[in-house]
Structures are given as structure tokens and as C-alpha cells.
Design an enzyme around this catalytic site. Structure first.
Site, short mmCIF file in Angstrom:
data_model
loop_
_atom_site.label_atom_id
_atom_site.label_comp_id
_atom_site.label_asym_id
_atom_site.label_seq_id
_atom_site.Cartn_x
_atom_site.Cartn_y
_atom_site.Cartn_z
N LYS A 1 -5.40 -59.73 33.90
CA LYS A 1 -5.60 -58.75 32.85
C LYS A 1 -6.10 -57.42 33.40
O LYS A 1 -6.77 -57.37 34.42
CB LYS A 1 -6.57 -59.28 31.80
CG LYS A 1 -7.95 -59.57 32.35
CD LYS A 1 -8.80 -60.24 31.30
CE LYS A 1 -10.11 -60.72 31.87
NZ LYS A 1 -9.93 -61.80 32.85
N GLY B 1 -6.83 -68.78 28.25
CA GLY B 1 -6.47 -67.41 28.62
C GLY B 1 -7.71 -66.58 28.91
O GLY B 1 -8.78 -67.09 29.20
N CYS B 2 -7.54 -65.28 28.79
CA CYS B 2 -8.63 -64.35 29.10
C CYS B 2 -9.88 -64.68 28.31
O CYS B 2 -9.85 -64.84 27.09
CB CYS B 2 -8.17 -62.93 28.78
SG CYS B 2 -9.47 -61.69 28.89
N PHE B 3 -11.00 -64.79 29.00
CA PHE B 3 -12.23 -65.16 28.30
C PHE B 3 -12.74 -64.07 27.37
O PHE B 3 -13.53 -64.34 26.47
CB PHE B 3 -13.34 -65.61 29.26
CG PHE B 3 -13.52 -64.84 30.54
CD1 PHE B 3 -13.29 -63.48 30.63
CD2 PHE B 3 -13.93 -65.51 31.69
CE1 PHE B 3 -13.49 -62.78 31.82
CE2 PHE B 3 -14.13 -64.83 32.89
CZ PHE B 3 -13.91 -63.47 32.95
N TRP B 4 -12.27 -62.84 27.53
CA TRP B 4 -12.69 -61.79 26.60
C TRP B 4 -12.32 -62.16 25.16
O TRP B 4 -13.12 -62.03 24.25
CB TRP B 4 -12.03 -60.46 26.95
CG TRP B 4 -12.39 -59.88 28.27
CD1 TRP B 4 -13.41 -60.25 29.09
CD2 TRP B 4 -11.71 -58.80 28.91
NE1 TRP B 4 -13.42 -59.45 30.21
CE2 TRP B 4 -12.39 -58.56 30.13
CE3 TRP B 4 -10.61 -58.02 28.59
CZ2 TRP B 4 -11.98 -57.56 31.03
CZ3 TRP B 4 -10.20 -57.02 29.47
CH2 TRP B 4 -10.89 -56.80 30.67
#
Length: 221
Positions: free
Chosen positions: A2, A53-56
Site C-alpha cells: 500500500k 489486507g491492510c491493517f489501516w
């Protein structure tokens, strides 16, 4: 990988990779049945560790849920020595970007968290990727913290496979074991601190909107 656009870290945008939409349900909630089995509510706080997926985005979704008292972004499934963004981004450490969710089981159950995980937090039909991000660190994986959680997760996956809510696309979520290691400070509460970040606007804000639209009674005021 990302795009970060923060000092010392590179990402998809820096490499010239277009952030285009991919099939999935990042912008809508998939209607799902409630789990047929759940972990009995106990006293005190409980912990769930989920990768999608992206931890954000995972963090942004679950910090909105009533009964959740803390969400920490981190790395699950690999060794402590390589649990850092630079190493994990090589896709050779066996970690998955994940979130550790601390919650009050008297308010929200483990099964309900799984329902939100499969409905709005990520797309469990994408193998080793999520949206624009590619690699095993972005895999769909559940890291049970007890035998009860493992049993409930396995039963719910089986229940969803039978219900076929993803238009014939198979669920690829794995149930794994491994420790959880918090990520660097710049990754914590990233969406809340950077609501105008292009990645958050494109990929994560729609998930939060889907949560609020589909599950208003589960969202904190």
C-alpha cells in the site's frame, strides 16, 4: 504494497501502480447470517486477532464497533525478529498484516466480530491480496486466541460456504496459529489521524460507510 506517503516508507503510488477498483465488496456490506455458534460471554475483556489486507482499514472498521475498547495494528503469524514493516513488505516473513481487537463480550460477541469481518471489513474471496495490495502479508486469516474461538471460526466459515453469499466465489480465509506483534507507531490509528489520505479515501472510508449503513445498531455513537 500500500502507498504510505510518509517519510522512509514507499508504496504502490511511489512505484507508479494505479489504485484501481477490483471485484469485491469494499464499498458495500455483504448480507450474512449470524453465526450459528458463538463463544459464550465471559467476564472481563477478550481479544480477537484478524487479518484481512491492510491493517489501516481493518482498524478503521473495528474501532467503530460498540463494545470494542481497543484496536491495535500489527503483524501476526511470523517471528518477533522480523515483525516490522520493512521486513514484512518483502513478503518473505510469513506475517500477515492484522489487528488485535480488545472487546467486551457482554456487548459484542466474537461471532458478531466475525460477521463484520466477513461482511464489511475485507473480501474473504481474494487470495493473498486485498484491493490494490498483493502478497501473502495481505491474506485473509483468523488467529484464534482460544479453542472456543477456533471452533466458532471453523463453524462459521463452513456455514458461509454453505450459504454461498459471494456469488460463487470461494472463501479463502485460513485459520492459523501464531503470535501478534504491534506495528510501528505511525501505523496506529492511521485512518483516524489521516482521513484525507488518498488510500484511506479510496479503500477504507467506504468500508466504514458500509458498516454504518448495514449495521447501525452495532456502531458506537
Amino acid at each position: 504494497m500500500k502507498p504510505l506517503w510518509i517519510a522512509g516508507v514507499t508504496g504502490a503510488a511511489a512505484l507508479g501502480i494505479a489504485l484501481t477498483a477490483t471485484p469485491g465488496h469494499a464499498e458495500r456490506a455483504v448480507p450474512l447470517p449470524a453465526p450459528a455458534a458463538d463463544v459464550p460471554a465471559g467476564k472481563g475483556r477478550a481479544v480477537a486477532v484478524l487479518a484481512g489486507g491492510c491493517f489501516w482499514g481493518m482498524e478503521a472498521v473495528f474501532e467503530q464497533v460498540k463494545g470494542v475498547t481497543d484496536v491495535t495494528s500489527g503483524y501476526a503469524g511470523g517471528d518477533r525478529a522480523t515483525a516490522n514493516y520493512r521486513a514484512v513488505s518483502t513478503e518473505r516473513t510469513r506475517h500477515a498484516e492484522a489487528v488485535r481487537i480488545t472487546y467486551d463480550p457482554a456487548v459484542v460477541s466474537y461471532g458478531r466480530l466475525l460477521q463484520l469481518y466477513f461482511s464489511v471489513a475485507h473480501d474473504p474471496t481474494q487470495l493473498n491480496r486485498q484491493g490494490p495490495d498483493r502478497g501473502p502479508s495481505y491474506r485473509s486469516a483468523i488467529f484464534p486466541q482460544s479453542r472456543e474461538q477456533a471452533a466458532v471460526a471453523a463453524r462459521y466459515i463452513a456455514q458461509l460456504k454453505k450459504a454461498n453469499p459471494y456469488d460463487g466465489r470461494p472463501i479463502v480465509t485460513r485459520i492459523e496459529q501464531g503470535g501478534f506483534f504491534p506495528a510501528e507507531a505511525e501505523h496506529q490509528d492511521f485512518a483516524r489521524r489521516n482521513p484525507r489520505h488518498p488510500y484511506i479515501v479510496r479503500w477504507d472510508a467506504p468500508k466504514v460507510a458500509a458498516l454504518r449503513s448495514a449495521y447501525p445498531r452495532l456502531v458506537r455513537g
